[in-house]
Design an enzyme around this catalytic site. Structure first.
Site, PDB file in Angstrom:
ATOM      1  N   ASP A  32     -58.247 -29.913 -40.938  1.00  0.00           N
ATOM      2  CA  ASP A  32     -58.954 -29.113 -39.937  1.00  0.00           C
ATOM      3  C   ASP A  32     -60.141 -29.937 -39.445  1.00  0.00           C
ATOM      4  O   ASP A  32     -61.198 -29.953 -40.067  1.00  0.00           O
ATOM      5  CB  ASP A  32     -59.440 -27.797 -40.569  1.00  0.00           C
ATOM      6  CG  ASP A  32     -60.240 -26.965 -39.591  1.00  0.00           C
ATOM      7  OD1 ASP A  32     -59.852 -26.884 -38.416  1.00  0.00           O
ATOM      8  OD2 ASP A  32     -61.272 -26.396 -40.002  1.00  0.00           O
TER       9      ASP A  32
ATOM     10  N   GLU B 214     -54.164 -29.080 -36.811  1.00  0.00           N
ATOM     11  CA  GLU B 214     -54.176 -28.081 -35.729  1.00  0.00           C
ATOM     12  C   GLU B 214     -54.307 -28.740 -34.372  1.00  0.00           C
ATOM     13  O   GLU B 214     -55.035 -29.707 -34.204  1.00  0.00           O
ATOM     14  CB  GLU B 214     -55.338 -27.095 -35.930  1.00  0.00           C
ATOM     15  CG  GLU B 214     -54.868 -25.794 -36.522  1.00  0.00           C
ATOM     16  CD  GLU B 214     -55.898 -24.667 -36.417  1.00  0.00           C
ATOM     17  OE1 GLU B 214     -56.726 -24.666 -35.503  1.00  0.00           O
ATOM     18  OE2 GLU B 214     -55.853 -23.788 -37.289  1.00  0.00           O
TER      19      GLU B 214
ATOM     20  N   ASP C 137     -63.427 -24.306 -43.543  1.00  0.00           N
ATOM     21  CA  ASP C 137     -62.708 -25.521 -43.138  1.00  0.00           C
ATOM     22  C   ASP C 137     -61.582 -25.832 -44.114  1.00  0.00           C
ATOM     23  O   ASP C 137     -60.498 -26.277 -43.718  1.00  0.00           O
ATOM     24  CB  ASP C 137     -63.663 -26.723 -43.082  1.00  0.00           C
ATOM     25  CG  ASP C 137     -65.016 -26.369 -42.487  1.00  0.00           C
ATOM     26  OD1 ASP C 137     -65.777 -25.630 -43.143  1.00  0.00           O
ATOM     27  OD2 ASP C 137     -65.309 -26.843 -41.380  1.00  0.00           O
TER      28      ASP C 137
END
Lengths: 169, 169
Positions: A7, A68, A141
């Site tokens: 992330d 992502e 996170d």
């Protein structure tokens, strides 16, 4: 199969390693790397981020790296700095020959909670349950990184954008 | 003083090296590095871009590296992929300890043509005149990279975002 979820942020990179096999999915490691900006020069973080990712890859040798996707319209203020950090992360991953798969936030939320608009709290709760953790993973996170790794583990109908054959366990 | 100007894109990186000293500014080298995407996987370009930039830095050891700032509202379709390429470029620059200065497109056009909204043709023409080139530098990416290097050479009133003292020639 070992999957590294990432992330990326400008100064913080969440990471989550999971192992899927024998009918269960467990967490191997997770956390958040915090890169304090060098005074007046946030660009100085970039080589540090790249080295940290390279070290994680060397340590765990994941079968897949999941990250992502970002969308400019959702992150107007940070899209450039986060994309720059994302670029060095992806360079480290590609450099070492690992396979990468990108997922949208909606796909990640859908995969862990069954609902594409789940909030952070719901994602953390489901990550805890799926991985059999004693408590919800912190910080956000790290939980997000584990979620993208879980999403990758549960998504089998994709083609890998990489020449080597996939090693599905 | 040697300045490396860079014009980053997803698959093409313009570069221009100039030397300013003895009352004149000359071009040492310029061109455009073209990175063809690996089939179905443009991310595979990222480590190649980084290596190419590292090689230019090692060859010329510039006193300063100048790069254009990007703005998300001007490059909605490409801002993420260009920022990722920009990240690996900046990581290579910071990794080797070079100083970086960023300029807006307006500052660059203003510096070379005296007009912040000059078109590409006008920029190329002025780059040719300023550097005493026999013809206008091609392709656009190389001309833009030389323009940002010229802008950097002509801009003395900035503070460098780097701990080492500036070496003004």
């Amino acid at each position: 199969m070992i999957i590294l979820g990432l992330d990326p942020g400008t100064n913080r990179i969440g990471y989550g390693l999971i192992n899927q096999g024998g009918g269960k999915t467990i967490a191997l490691d997770y956390g958040c790397m915090d890169f304090k900006s060098v005074k007046d020069n946030p660009l100085a973080n970039l080589p540090l981020i790249q080295k940290a990712i390279a070290a994680i890859l060397k340590k765990y040798r994941p079968d897949l790296v999941a990250i992502e996707k970002i969308f400019f319209f959702k992150n107007k203020k940070t899209v450039i700095s986060v994309s720059q950090a994302r670029g060095v992360i992806l360079a480290a991953v590609m450099e070492q020959g690992f396979k990468v798969k990108e997922f949208t936030p909606l796909e990640v939320k859908q995969a862990v909670s069954g609902y594409g608009r789940a909030d952070k709290k719901a994602v953390q709760k489901m990550v805890k349950i799926i991985l059999g953790l004693e408590k919800e993973p912190k910080p956000d996170d790290a939980a997000d990184a584990l979620a993208v790794a879980i999403c990758c583990a549960n998504t089998r109908d994709y083609t890998l954008a990489e020449p080597h054959p996939a090693r599905w366990g």
